[in-house]
Design a protein around this motif. Structure first.
Motif, PDB file in Angstrom:
ATOM      1  N   THR A   1     122.481  15.521  18.929  1.00  0.00           N
ATOM      2  CA  THR A   1     123.173  16.789  19.162  1.00  0.00           C
ATOM      3  C   THR A   1     122.794  17.837  18.107  1.00  0.00           C
ATOM      4  O   THR A   1     123.046  19.013  18.290  1.00  0.00           O
ATOM      5  CB  THR A   1     124.709  16.601  19.141  1.00  0.00           C
ATOM      6  OG1 THR A   1     125.047  15.873  17.969  1.00  0.00           O
ATOM      7  CG2 THR A   1     125.171  15.838  20.353  1.00  0.00           C
ATOM      8  N   LEU A   2     122.192  17.405  16.997  1.00  0.00           N
ATOM      9  CA  LEU A   2     121.821  18.360  15.950  1.00  0.00           C
ATOM     10  C   LEU A   2     120.382  18.837  16.067  1.00  0.00           C
ATOM     11  O   LEU A   2     120.088  19.997  15.827  1.00  0.00           O
ATOM     12  CB  LEU A   2     122.062  17.741  14.563  1.00  0.00           C
ATOM     13  CG  LEU A   2     123.529  17.488  14.220  1.00  0.00           C
ATOM     14  CD1 LEU A   2     123.657  16.874  12.847  1.00  0.00           C
ATOM     15  CD2 LEU A   2     124.336  18.791  14.299  1.00  0.00           C
ATOM     16  N   CYS A   3     119.449  17.938  16.418  1.00  0.00           N
ATOM     17  CA  CYS A   3     118.036  18.339  16.381  1.00  0.00           C
ATOM     18  C   CYS A   3     117.295  18.073  17.693  1.00  0.00           C
ATOM     19  O   CYS A   3     116.125  18.426  17.810  1.00  0.00           O
ATOM     20  CB  CYS A   3     117.313  17.644  15.231  1.00  0.00           C
ATOM     21  SG  CYS A   3     117.106  15.873  15.489  1.00  0.00           S
TER      22      CYS A   3
ATOM     23  N   LEU B   1     123.606  10.971  17.641  1.00  0.00           N
ATOM     24  CA  LEU B   1     122.888  11.472  16.463  1.00  0.00           C
ATOM     25  C   LEU B   1     121.643  10.617  16.263  1.00  0.00           C
ATOM     26  O   LEU B   1     121.665   9.410  16.515  1.00  0.00           O
ATOM     27  CB  LEU B   1     123.758  11.365  15.201  1.00  0.00           C
ATOM     28  CG  LEU B   1     124.882  12.369  14.984  1.00  0.00           C
ATOM     29  CD1 LEU B   1     125.498  12.142  13.590  1.00  0.00           C
ATOM     30  CD2 LEU B   1     124.414  13.814  15.112  1.00  0.00           C
ATOM     31  N   CYS B   2     120.567  11.238  15.783  1.00  0.00           N
ATOM     32  CA  CYS B   2     119.375  10.474  15.415  1.00  0.00           C
ATOM     33  C   CYS B   2     119.651   9.780  14.081  1.00  0.00           C
ATOM     34  O   CYS B   2     120.624  10.092  13.395  1.00  0.00           O
ATOM     35  CB  CYS B   2     118.160  11.389  15.310  1.00  0.00           C
ATOM     36  SG  CYS B   2     118.261  12.518  13.924  1.00  0.00           S
ATOM     37  N   ALA B   3     118.786   8.838  13.723  1.00  0.00           N
ATOM     38  CA  ALA B   3     119.003   8.064  12.488  1.00  0.00           C
ATOM     39  C   ALA B   3     119.094   8.987  11.274  1.00  0.00           C
ATOM     40  O   ALA B   3     119.952   8.808  10.409  1.00  0.00           O
ATOM     41  CB  ALA B   3     117.870   7.057  12.314  1.00  0.00           C
ATOM     42  N   ARG B   4     118.191   9.994  11.239  1.00  0.00           N
ATOM     43  CA  ARG B   4     118.161  10.889  10.079  1.00  0.00           C
ATOM     44  C   ARG B   4     119.501  11.624   9.915  1.00  0.00           C
ATOM     45  O   ARG B   4     120.078  11.665   8.833  1.00  0.00           O
ATOM     46  CB  ARG B   4     117.024  11.904  10.267  1.00  0.00           C
ATOM     47  CG  ARG B   4     116.755  12.771   9.064  1.00  0.00           C
ATOM     48  CD  ARG B   4     115.391  13.438   9.192  1.00  0.00           C
ATOM     49  NE  ARG B   4     115.362  14.431  10.272  1.00  0.00           N
ATOM     50  CZ  ARG B   4     115.680  15.702  10.116  1.00  0.00           C
ATOM     51  NH1 ARG B   4     116.073  16.155   8.945  1.00  0.00           N
ATOM     52  NH2 ARG B   4     115.615  16.540  11.132  1.00  0.00           N
ATOM     53  N   HIS B   5     119.994  12.185  11.001  1.00  0.00           N
ATOM     54  CA  HIS B   5     121.251  12.928  10.907  1.00  0.00           C
ATOM     55  C   HIS B   5     122.459  12.009  10.746  1.00  0.00           C
ATOM     56  O   HIS B   5     123.457  12.392  10.148  1.00  0.00           O
ATOM     57  CB  HIS B   5     121.392  13.858  12.118  1.00  0.00           C
ATOM     58  CG  HIS B   5     120.542  15.082  11.974  1.00  0.00           C
ATOM     59  ND1 HIS B   5     119.508  15.383  12.828  1.00  0.00           N
ATOM     60  CD2 HIS B   5     120.557  16.041  11.011  1.00  0.00           C
ATOM     61  CE1 HIS B   5     118.921  16.504  12.414  1.00  0.00           C
ATOM     62  NE2 HIS B   5     119.534  16.917  11.315  1.00  0.00           N
ATOM     63  N   ASN B   6     122.343  10.797  11.267  1.00  0.00           N
ATOM     64  CA  ASN B   6     123.423   9.836  11.085  1.00  0.00           C
ATOM     65  C   ASN B   6     123.554   9.464   9.611  1.00  0.00           C
ATOM     66  O   ASN B   6     124.657   9.425   9.056  1.00  0.00           O
ATOM     67  CB  ASN B   6     123.126   8.593  11.939  1.00  0.00           C
ATOM     68  CG  ASN B   6     124.307   7.671  12.034  1.00  0.00           C
ATOM     69  OD1 ASN B   6     125.459   8.117  12.118  1.00  0.00           O
ATOM     70  ND2 ASN B   6     124.056   6.377  12.002  1.00  0.00           N
TER      71      ASN B   6
HETATM   72 ZN   LIG Z   1     118.858  14.658  14.601  1.00  0.00          ZN
END
Ligand SMILES: [Zn+2]
Length: 230
Positions: free
Chosen positions: A186-188, A217-222
């Motif tokens: 949802t962020l990127c 969320l992707c791993a990075r944003h998580n």
């Molecule tokens: Zn992301």
């Protein structure tokens, strides 16, 4: 290592387990754990179900293979042994459950759940605690699995003293979140290494059963989010 709620492509799941997961039941792989695949979707081939707010999973044993003997797998007893007397996957899990009831340590089972074709979510690590055979028009084997709570889960559920509180996100919510977020962070907008994220963290009392509290969320944003909170 996967965490409950991680979304995993089928091939990554096989790579992680070090085995081609053609079968739904995989007893005691090289890493000393068993793996089962389940589907709670409408029209799924087996009647797997959850109880006690996802603390308990009732997993159905598997039918005879389709290609054997022309018998209809859905009208034939589920086998504990093969033609030459070796235990089937049903038999291996069944024997482990019986041993557990006689005092042996429980077989630990990693459970993955099918969200849609090619997309799986890691449900969590379970103990195999029981097995029995149900006889209606044919014999069907049932297995009972109990969720092994992650440490943080135990602490927070004690703090809340609320047994209804569970980290596991129900399938229907996962599906709705996947659709709403279009299978993207949802962020990127990344479609890789996705995770079902509790917006208000589970450890802070955030709900697993409210659509509005779950996002992709992707791993990075998580990880970035975890660092911010903890
Ligand atoms: Zn992301």
């Amino acid at each position: 290592m996967f965490h409950a709620g991680d979304i995993i492509a089928y091939l990554d799941m096989c790579k992680f387990e070090g085995v081609s997961l053609q079968r739904g039941m995989n007893f005691h792989l090289h890493n000393g754990l068993s793996v089962v695949l389940m589907s709670l979707r409408k029209g799924a081939p087996y009647e797997d179900r959850v109880e006690d707010n996802w603390q308990t999973l009732i997993y159905e044993g598997h039918d005879i293979p389709k290609d054997k003997s022309g018998l209809n797998p859905k009208q034939t007893d589920q086998p504990l042994t093969t033609g030459n007397g070796k235990p089937t996957q049903n038999g291996l899990f069944y024997n482990a459950a019986i041993k557990y009831k006689a005092g042996a340590p429980a077989e630990k089972v990693r459970v993955y759940e099918k969200i849609k074709n090619g997309i799986w979510a890691y449900t969590g690590l379970f103990n195999l605690v029981d097995a029995w055979i149900e006889q209606n028009t044919r014999k069907v084997i049932k297995f009972k699995l109990k969720l092994i709570e992650e440490e943080s889960t135990l602490i927070s559920s004690k703090a809340n003293s609320n047994i209804e509180h569970t980290r596991v996100i129900p399938t229907s919510i996962k599906l709705d979140v996947w659709k709403r977020d279009k299978g993207m962070c949802t962020l990127c907008g990344s479609k890789d290494n996705l995770h079902f994220d509790h917006i208000i963290p589970f450890s802070k009392g955030g709900s697993s059963i409210t659509l509005n509290n779950i996002q992709l969320l992707c791993a990075r944003h998580n990880i970035a989010k975890k660092d911010r909170i903890e």
